[in-house]
Design an enzyme around this catalytic site. Sequence first.
Site, PDB file in Angstrom:
ATOM      1  N   SER A 282      36.417   0.993  77.219  1.00  0.00           N
ATOM      2  CA  SER A 282      36.359  -0.454  77.473  1.00  0.00           C
ATOM      3  C   SER A 282      36.069  -0.724  78.940  1.00  0.00           C
ATOM      4  CB  SER A 282      37.667  -1.134  77.092  1.00  0.00           C
ATOM      5  OG  SER A 282      37.577  -2.511  77.393  1.00  0.00           O
TER       6      SER A 282
ATOM      7  N   LYS B 164      41.109   1.297  70.438  1.00  0.00           N
ATOM      8  CA  LYS B 164      40.026   0.472  71.003  1.00  0.00           C
ATOM      9  C   LYS B 164      39.761  -0.734  70.100  1.00  0.00           C
ATOM     10  CE  LYS B 164      36.795  -1.062  73.577  1.00  0.00           C
ATOM     11  NZ  LYS B 164      35.454  -1.175  73.169  1.00  0.00           N
TER      12      LYS B 164
ATOM     13  N   HIS C  25      42.413  -3.181  70.722  1.00  0.00           N
ATOM     14  CA  HIS C  25      42.109  -3.762  72.045  1.00  0.00           C
ATOM     15  C   HIS C  25      41.116  -4.915  71.876  1.00  0.00           C
ATOM     16  CE1 HIS C  25      39.273  -4.189  75.375  1.00  0.00           C
ATOM     17  NE2 HIS C  25      40.268  -3.895  76.203  1.00  0.00           N
ATOM     18  N   ASN C  26      40.056  -4.651  71.114  1.00  0.00           N
ATOM     19  CA  ASN C  26      39.035  -5.684  70.932  1.00  0.00           C
ATOM     20  C   ASN C  26      39.571  -6.854  70.112  1.00  0.00           C
ATOM     21  OD1 ASN C  26      37.509  -3.725  72.178  1.00  0.00           O
ATOM     22  ND2 ASN C  26      35.726  -4.065  70.907  1.00  0.00           N
TER      23      ASN C  26
HETATM   24  P1  NBP Z   1      22.570  -0.286  73.938  1.00  0.00           P
HETATM   25  O1  NBP Z   1      22.146  -1.229  72.901  1.00  0.00           O
HETATM   26  O2  NBP Z   1      22.397  -0.644  75.369  1.00  0.00           O
HETATM   27  O3  NBP Z   1      21.863   1.119  73.692  1.00  0.00           O
HETATM   28  C1  NBP Z   1      21.847   1.695  72.422  1.00  0.00           C
HETATM   29  C2  NBP Z   1      21.552   3.185  72.539  1.00  0.00           C
HETATM   30  O4  NBP Z   1      21.618   3.755  71.242  1.00  0.00           O
HETATM   31  C3  NBP Z   1      20.151   3.474  73.068  1.00  0.00           C
HETATM   32  O5  NBP Z   1      20.226   4.586  73.905  1.00  0.00           O
HETATM   33  C4  NBP Z   1      19.385   3.788  71.787  1.00  0.00           C
HETATM   34  O6  NBP Z   1      18.288   4.612  71.978  1.00  0.00           O
HETATM   35  C5  NBP Z   1      20.447   4.527  71.036  1.00  0.00           C
HETATM   36  N1  NBP Z   1      20.168   4.711  69.602  1.00  0.00           N
HETATM   37  C6  NBP Z   1      20.117   3.814  68.598  1.00  0.00           C
HETATM   38 BR1  NBP Z   1      20.314   2.020  68.802  1.00  0.00          BR
HETATM   39  N2  NBP Z   1      19.874   4.358  67.407  1.00  0.00           N
HETATM   40  C7  NBP Z   1      19.748   5.668  67.668  1.00  0.00           C
HETATM   41  C8  NBP Z   1      19.503   6.767  66.838  1.00  0.00           C
HETATM   42  N3  NBP Z   1      19.367   6.633  65.535  1.00  0.00           N
HETATM   43  N4  NBP Z   1      19.441   7.997  67.414  1.00  0.00           N
HETATM   44  C9  NBP Z   1      19.587   8.150  68.723  1.00  0.00           C
HETATM   45  N5  NBP Z   1      19.844   7.122  69.578  1.00  0.00           N
HETATM   46  C10 NBP Z   1      19.926   5.909  69.043  1.00  0.00           C
HETATM   47  O7  NBP Z   1      24.080   0.083  73.614  1.00  0.00           O
HETATM   48  P2  NBP Z   1      25.380   0.017  74.540  1.00  0.00           P
HETATM   49  O8  NBP Z   1      25.709  -1.392  74.890  1.00  0.00           O
HETATM   50  O9  NBP Z   1      25.269   1.030  75.633  1.00  0.00           O
HETATM   51  O10 NBP Z   1      26.493   0.509  73.488  1.00  0.00           O
HETATM   52  C11 NBP Z   1      26.650   1.861  73.093  1.00  0.00           C
HETATM   53  C12 NBP Z   1      27.991   1.937  72.378  1.00  0.00           C
HETATM   54  O11 NBP Z   1      29.032   1.559  73.274  1.00  0.00           O
HETATM   55  C13 NBP Z   1      28.105   1.000  71.174  1.00  0.00           C
HETATM   56  O12 NBP Z   1      28.894   1.605  70.197  1.00  0.00           O
HETATM   57  C14 NBP Z   1      28.825  -0.196  71.748  1.00  0.00           C
HETATM   58  O13 NBP Z   1      29.510  -0.926  70.772  1.00  0.00           O
HETATM   59  C15 NBP Z   1      29.779   0.496  72.716  1.00  0.00           C
HETATM   60  N6  NBP Z   1      30.282  -0.359  73.794  1.00  0.00           N
HETATM   61  C16 NBP Z   1      29.472  -1.253  74.428  1.00  0.00           C
HETATM   62  C17 NBP Z   1      29.999  -2.027  75.456  1.00  0.00           C
HETATM   63  C18 NBP Z   1      29.134  -3.003  76.210  1.00  0.00           C
HETATM   64  O14 NBP Z   1      29.699  -3.794  76.976  1.00  0.00           O
HETATM   65  N7  NBP Z   1      27.823  -2.977  76.044  1.00  0.00           N
HETATM   66  C19 NBP Z   1      31.339  -1.879  75.831  1.00  0.00           C
HETATM   67  C20 NBP Z   1      32.131  -0.944  75.176  1.00  0.00           C
HETATM   68  C21 NBP Z   1      31.595  -0.181  74.153  1.00  0.00           C
HETATM   69  P3  NBP Z   1      16.795   4.003  72.164  1.00  0.00           P
HETATM   70  O15 NBP Z   1      16.653   3.681  73.610  1.00  0.00           O
HETATM   71  O16 NBP Z   1      15.909   5.110  71.720  1.00  0.00           O
HETATM   72  O17 NBP Z   1      16.701   2.787  71.279  1.00  0.00           O
END
Ligand code: NBP
Length: 485
Positions: free
Chosen positions: A139, A193, A196-197
Amino acid sequence: MAGPLGRLGAVAKAALGVFGLGVMGRNLARNMASRGLAVAVYNRTRSRTEEMLAEYGNEGDFRPAWDVASLIAALERPRRILVMVKAGEAVDQAVAELRPHLEAGDVVVDGGNSNFRDTRRRAAALEAEGLRFLGTGISGGEEGALRGPSLMPGGTPEAYQLLEPIFISIAARKDGMPCCAYMGSDGAGHYVKMVHNGIEYADIQLIAEAHDLLRRIGGLGPDEQAAVFREWNQGDLDSYLIAISAEVLGRHDPRTGRPLVEVIRDEAEQKGTGKWTSQEALELGVPVSAITEAVFARFLSAQRERRVEAARLLPGPPPVGVAPERLVEDVRRALYASKVVAYAQGFEQLAAASAAFGWGLDLGTVATIWRAGCIIRARFLDRIREAYRERGDLPSLLLAPYFREVVADAQAAWRRVVGLAVEAGVAVPAFSSALAYYDGYRCDRGPASLIQGLRDYFGAHTYRRVDAEGSFHTRWGDDGIEVPA
Ligand code: NBP
């Protein structure tokens, strides 16, 4: 963490690989590199890796990999791979791609917002092959990932030990303590987590309701409200969400000059972790009413067209007048008391899940690692930590001396606020459900005896008596005689 080759002068292998360089993966990799670690980075779409290197490549020792085999080859043994992709199928796909390249003892970390049931399944499948899996809640959003998130790892202790030094080095710190601790086996980290959410949903809903009360009953504009939130952030309510509420309320739209909050559509979106929290609470029979009301409120907000139509057709009460200063203080107290209830419910859910899944969660530790780095970080988490340190098996936070007092002090204001909202026709589902929970929780003789009587009447479901052990049934249609069931 360099292997023996590193000491001989050859290029040491990377300490960890990050698979997925989206918002979170990229910043976690940067965070690790900033601690002096060599980090191998891979992304399905090559251009994202290239962009990351072009922008941040000089920040540290990044080792780009252009396919999964090279990612694995770049890592010291046992390999540590942090998968940061979209939750759901993408994680299964990433694991399936990694699997042929892994050896016994290697550990895959899923740092996304995965459903803990998926984590249990994935951990069981990988462990059956001698591999390790660490489902880790992370988080703090984009900024937290870069500067220090709160980390909630779950899996085998052996898997955790392999990651512990890296996690401790990148985590946020509060009073010198890292916001990272081992939560328990298999899905424990992702469950924590998720809750938390869920609490975050309730917290945000309560803040939104406070804003609505100040706006519609108090007549305060966004700038005045920003000042109120800034002031609140100096006291018991001191938290990240209150601080950023002040920022959002105080921001003006460069395009129109109007307060930005008036330009943003009133339709809340969601990614599902709040809904999961409610669903899992229903499974366990834990009443997390404030969290669930927050989820429902987002659903209702999303029905904008229907609301706009209903606003024309469904009458409300006449306006209610109240002195703004009094309202502001009452809302502050009501917000704090409601927040205590929301957290009490969330922690009760964690205790129930821990018992159901055998995780042995330490709730004081959960409060400890939520004090910094994460979205719900708040001053009062110190109080929650103290409450569980004093009594680990506390049935509800509401029973801890500090919280008992807080809520008792706030209750007159809390009741005034909810009453006023009802009178004025302003929906405050989280404030009012939190108050209803408080009143229900402190009630030693509720109306459920009638519920049991009705159930026995129409379905012979039986009831228990206050003065005798066992189950009983009344022959309602005949002679009214009670018979042991
Ligand atoms: P993003 O949307 O910024 O990025 C998604 C990533 O997943 C990209 O690298 C994308 O690759 C990859 N991906 C996908 Br979509 N499908 C794929 C597949 N089939 N095989 C390989 N790679 C794949 O996500 P993010 O915001 O960094 O979130 C990542 C995780 O962290 C999620 O579970 C999210 O819920 C969690 N999270 C996010 C936050 C936040 O504030 N954003 C906070 C806490 C937790 P590509 O570039 O090739 O499409």
